[in-house]
Design a protein around this motif. Structure first.
Motif, PDB file in Angstrom:
ATOM      1  N   LEU A  60     -23.920  31.979  35.597  1.00  0.00           N
ATOM      2  CA  LEU A  60     -24.015  33.216  36.368  1.00  0.00           C
ATOM      3  C   LEU A  60     -24.734  32.987  37.686  1.00  0.00           C
ATOM      4  N   MET A  61     -25.819  32.213  37.641  1.00  0.00           N
ATOM      5  CA  MET A  61     -26.585  31.952  38.858  1.00  0.00           C
ATOM      6  C   MET A  61     -25.764  31.145  39.863  1.00  0.00           C
ATOM      7  N   SER A  62     -25.009  30.176  39.374  1.00  0.00           N
ATOM      8  CA  SER A  62     -24.220  29.367  40.308  1.00  0.00           C
ATOM      9  C   SER A  62     -23.055  30.165  40.891  1.00  0.00           C
ATOM     10  N   ALA A  63     -22.594  31.182  40.166  1.00  0.00           N
ATOM     11  CA  ALA A  63     -21.491  32.005  40.659  1.00  0.00           C
ATOM     12  C   ALA A  63     -21.974  33.117  41.593  1.00  0.00           C
ATOM     13  N   SER A  64     -23.269  33.391  41.611  1.00  0.00           N
ATOM     14  CA  SER A  64     -23.802  34.478  42.414  1.00  0.00           C
ATOM     15  C   SER A  64     -24.286  33.947  43.760  1.00  0.00           C
ATOM     16  N   SER A  65     -23.983  34.684  44.819  1.00  0.00           N
ATOM     17  CA  SER A  65     -24.419  34.268  46.155  1.00  0.00           C
ATOM     18  C   SER A  65     -25.928  34.438  46.329  1.00  0.00           C
ATOM     19  N   VAL A  66     -26.542  35.280  45.540  1.00  0.00           N
ATOM     20  CA  VAL A  66     -27.982  35.514  45.646  1.00  0.00           C
ATOM     21  C   VAL A  66     -28.749  34.247  45.298  1.00  0.00           C
ATOM     22  N   GLN A  68     -27.559  31.063  45.465  1.00  0.00           N
ATOM     23  CA  GLN A  68     -27.052  29.861  46.111  1.00  0.00           C
ATOM     24  C   GLN A  68     -28.156  29.250  46.960  1.00  0.00           C
TER      25      GLN A  68
END
Length: 77
Positions: A60-66, A68
């Motif tokens: 989820l973290m890698s897919a979220s721009s927040v 990155q």
């Protein structure tokens, strides 16, 4: 003669008490071993679930721009 009978009865009662205590200890030991096995099994299950959740959070973290990574050098003055 009466002392021998009393002594034998005391020894008999003492032996029965020791036997009862030994059996009780063995039963408690068996119960404890069963509980330890159950806790170990639950621990392995929870570790596995934590790994799945950790991987899910990473995805989820890698897919979220927040979350990155950014180039900090270019943003500094």
């Amino acid at each position: 003669m009466n002392c021998d009978i009393d002594g034998d009865m005391e020894n008999q009662v003492e032996m029965e008490e020791k036997t009862r205590l030994i059996n009780q200890v063995l039963e408690l030991q068996h119960t404890l071993e069963a509980r330890v096995d159950a806790v170990k099994e639950e621990n392995l299950k929870l570790k596995s679930e934590n790994q799945v959740l950790g991987q899910y959070i990473e995805n989820l973290m890698s897919a979220s721009s927040v979350f990155q990574t950014t180039d900090t050098k270019s943003k500094r003055k």
